[in-house]
Design a protein around this motif. Structure first.
Motif, PDB file in Angstrom:
ATOM      1  N   UNK A   1       0.825  -1.209   0.000  1.00 29.14           N
ATOM      2  CA  UNK A   1       0.000   0.000   0.000  1.00 29.14           C
ATOM      3  C   UNK A   1       0.856   1.254   0.000  1.00 29.14           C
ATOM      4  N   UNK A   2       2.040   1.199   0.660  1.00 29.19           N
ATOM      5  CA  UNK A   2       2.923   2.366   0.682  1.00 29.19           C
ATOM      6  C   UNK A   2       3.522   2.629  -0.692  1.00 29.19           C
ATOM      7  N   UNK A   3       3.848   1.548  -1.384  1.00 32.94           N
ATOM      8  CA  UNK A   3       4.446   1.721  -2.708  1.00 32.94           C
ATOM      9  C   UNK A   3       3.385   2.112  -3.732  1.00 32.94           C
ATOM     10  N   UNK A   4       2.209   1.487  -3.610  1.00 35.10           N
ATOM     11  CA  UNK A   4       1.134   1.747  -4.577  1.00 35.10           C
ATOM     12  C   UNK A   4      -0.173   1.955  -3.802  1.00 35.10           C
ATOM     13  N   UNK A   5      -0.492   3.192  -3.426  1.00 38.50           N
ATOM     14  CA  UNK A   5      -1.737   3.448  -2.678  1.00 38.50           C
ATOM     15  C   UNK A   5      -2.958   2.952  -3.453  1.00 38.50           C
ATOM     16  N   UNK A   6      -3.868   2.262  -2.755  1.00 36.51           N
ATOM     17  CA  UNK A   6      -5.069   1.716  -3.389  1.00 36.51           C
ATOM     18  C   UNK A   6      -4.886   0.324  -3.909  1.00 36.51           C
ATOM     19  N   UNK A   7      -3.671  -0.215  -3.772  1.00 38.29           N
ATOM     20  CA  UNK A   7      -3.392  -1.539  -4.312  1.00 38.29           C
ATOM     21  C   UNK A   7      -4.192  -2.611  -3.581  1.00 38.29           C
ATOM     22  N   UNK A   8      -4.357  -2.471  -2.282  1.00 37.67           N
ATOM     23  CA  UNK A   8      -5.057  -3.492  -1.489  1.00 37.67           C
ATOM     24  C   UNK A   8      -6.500  -3.664  -1.969  1.00 37.67           C
ATOM     25  N   UNK A   9      -7.139  -2.576  -2.322  1.00 34.70           N
ATOM     26  CA  UNK A   9      -8.527  -2.671  -2.781  1.00 34.70           C
ATOM     27  C   UNK A   9      -8.607  -3.477  -4.069  1.00 34.70           C
ATOM     28  N   UNK A  10      -7.627  -3.235  -4.989  1.00 36.23           N
ATOM     29  CA  UNK A  10      -7.626  -3.963  -6.265  1.00 36.23           C
ATOM     30  C   UNK A  10      -7.318  -5.443  -6.044  1.00 36.23           C
ATOM     31  N   UNK A  11      -6.388  -5.725  -5.106  1.00 37.96           N
ATOM     32  CA  UNK A  11      -6.029  -7.124  -4.817  1.00 37.96           C
ATOM     33  C   UNK A  11      -7.231  -7.871  -4.250  1.00 37.96           C
TER      34      UNK A  11
END
Length: 563
Positions: free
Chosen positions: A545-555
């Protein structure tokens, strides 16, 4: 110029004020003049003319002379004096003596008020005299007509008035001297004194004519209707006693004898024309007679109830006693397999004790019915009470019998539920074993063992004899809670493991270009290998999430689509 202007202005103001005061006093004089004319125009002479048409003797003549003298005094003495004072005020105003004019105006006002009151008093007394004469004549004619009609009624219906005829005749004869006195006063012009006689006779007449109107019906009540009702009650009592009704508790004979004595007293009061007392006494006697009729009717109704329900209630007593004994035997049998609490276990025996007491009461009641020495109302009350108690016991036995039947059903339900819980726990354990995870955390192992232990406790409690279903239900509730809890935790753990794997796979794209990201994913992988899945999920999710904000939602969306 200023020395000429100021005096001129002062003079103009003074003249204006003078004319204002003068106008005020002229208006006051006009008002006083108008009030004086109103007094002079009061219709005293017209009213005196009406009085002259009456008998000008005695009281009327004296009053007429007084009123004429007072009127003459006002018109010939006070009115000229007021006229003179009004001229004086006008003269004072013309001479600008406004203070003195005000004093004279006050004096005029006082005289006008005095004269106005005097004239009003004369008019009131004149109207009272003339009105008295007219009222006296109309009311006395009506009173005499009512008097004649009353005498005719008594003479024509002597039998309807009985012992009250002579007293009523005397009361009516007492009116004649008053009639003569009224005529004499009227002939002598004493209309006000005659008015007092009219008022007195009207009040006495209202009462006497009401008595004459009410007496026939009251006498009919005392001499016919009530005695007939008493005879009917005595005959009814006799017939009921011949039919074996027990009526001694009502003491009706004494009550009826007392009423007959009261009737004699009321007839004596009738002879004294104490109508109000007789009316009240008659009303009370009628109420009591109605209550005696109700009491006899109640005994008849009660006898029908006893005759119709005695056998039925006896059969119900036998039936419920037999049912309770069966329930007691069944309870003893059931207690070999199931444990009942102390209160439940005592229900059949307590009911049998109650039934034994009811049976003794019913035997005594049957004896009273057979001997026919008790009031049917009392027998009915006892029968109704026994019936209600039997129904209550029957309801208790039905409820207890249903409770015993449900014990077997409850046991079967528990066994079925226990099998479901065992299968669910086994499925959860297999799902965990096949979850392709590095290992099972100790906490999860403990939860699985706890759920298995709870199921074992329920299984063991079902082996006890007699079976305590209340305790079994408690154990089952604990087992169900443990299985549901561990199943939820296992599903959560497996979901987290899958999510961790997807996050690490997603984060691998940044490892080559971001050394810090690589190190943090290594830490997450290490926690994963140590079965610390919650910590691994937190570390991996935070790094991505720190590297790519919003990534967790897509995962999470990708995982959901995959599943």
């Amino acid at each position: 110029m200023i020395y000429f202007i100021i005096p001129i202005i002062v003079l103009i103001i003074a003249i204006t004020i003078i004319f204002m005061f003068r106008r005020k006093h002229i208006q006051q004089v006009g008002r006083l003049e108008q009030e004086k004319l109103q007094i002079q125009h009061k219709p005293i002479l017209e009213e005196m003319t009406k009085v002259k048409q009456l008998n000008m003797t005695g009281e009327t003549e004296e009053n007429f002379e007084r009123w004429r003298n007072e009127w003459t005094e006002v018109m010939d003495i006070h009115m000229p004096k007021i006229d003179s004072l009004l001229f004086d005020v006008e003269d004072l105003v013309d001479r600008f003596r406004f203070g003195k004019a005000t004093e004279v105006e006050k004096g005029i006002q006082e005289k006008i008020l005095f004269c106005d009151k005097k004239m009003n008093d004369i008019l009131q007394e004149l109207n009272e005299l003339v009105g008295s004469e007219e009222k006296n004549r109309i009311e006395m004619e009506k009173l005499k007509e009512q008097h004649r009609a009353a005498r005719k009624t008594i003479l024509a219906h002597q039998h309807s008035f009985g012992m009250t005829a002579n007293p009523l005749e005397k009361e009516l004869e007492a009116f004649n001297p008053k009639f003569d006195e009224f005529d004499e006063l009227t002939d002598n012009g004493n209309y006000l004194l005659a008015r007092e006689i009219v008022i007195s006779l009207s009040a006495k007449g209202d009462r006497l004519f009401e008595i004459i109107h009410e007496t026939p019906s009251l006498l009919a009540e005392l001499q016919n209707k009530i005695p007939a009702a008493l005879r009917e009650l005595r005959n009814g009592m006799k017939e009921m006693e011949e039919q074996s009704y027990y009526l001694q508790h009502l003491e009706l004979t004494d009550h009826l004898d007392a009423i007959e004595s009261e009737l004699e007293e009321l007839q004596s009061k009738m002879a004294e024309l104490q109508i109000e007392s007789v009316q009240q006494g008659t009303s009370e006697i009628n109420d009591r007679i109605d209550s005696y009729y109700d009491a006899l009717e109640n005994e008849v109704t009660a006898k029908h109830y006893v005759d119709d329900n005695h056998g039925e209630i006896a059969a119900k007593l036998v039936e419920i006693t037999a049912l309770t004994k069966e329930t007691s035997d069944e309870a003893a049998f059931v207690q070999q397999s199931y444990r009942l609490n102390e209160q439940e276990a005592q229900i059949p025996q307590q009911s049998l004790k109650k039934l034994s007491a009811i049976d003794k009461r019913f035997e005594m009641l049957a004896g009273r019915i057979e001997e026919k020495v008790s009031a049917n109302s009392s027998l009915q009350e006892e029968l109704q009470q026994i019936s209600e108690e039997l129904m209550q016991i029957a309801d208790e036995q039905d409820s207890f019998a249903n409770r015993m039947k449900n014990l077997r059903i409850d046991e079967n339900n528990v066994r079925t539920k226990l099998e479901e819980l065992s299968r669910k726990l086994q499925h959860t354990d297999r799902m965990l074993q096949k979850g392709n995870i590095p290992g099972i955390p100790d906490e999860m192992e403990a939860r699985l063992e706890e759920a298995d232990e709870q199921i074992y406790i329920v299984t063991q409690s079902l082996q006890e004899v007699p079976l305590n279903m209340s305790l079994v239900d408690t154990y089952l509730e604990s087992a169900e809670k443990a299985v549901i809890d561990v199943t939820g935790k296992v599903e959560e753990l497996l979901d987290n493991v899958m999510l961790i794997e997807w996050i690490i796979q997603y984060g691998n794209r940044y490892r080559a270009s971001n050394p810090e990201m690589h190190e943090r994913l290594l830490d997450a992988e290490e926690s994963f290998r140590q079965f610390r899945y919650a910590k691994a999920l937190e570390e991996a999710a935070t790094a991505v999430e720190e590297v790519e904000p919003g990534a967790m939602k897509r995962i999470q969306e990708l995982v959901k689509e995959h599943v």
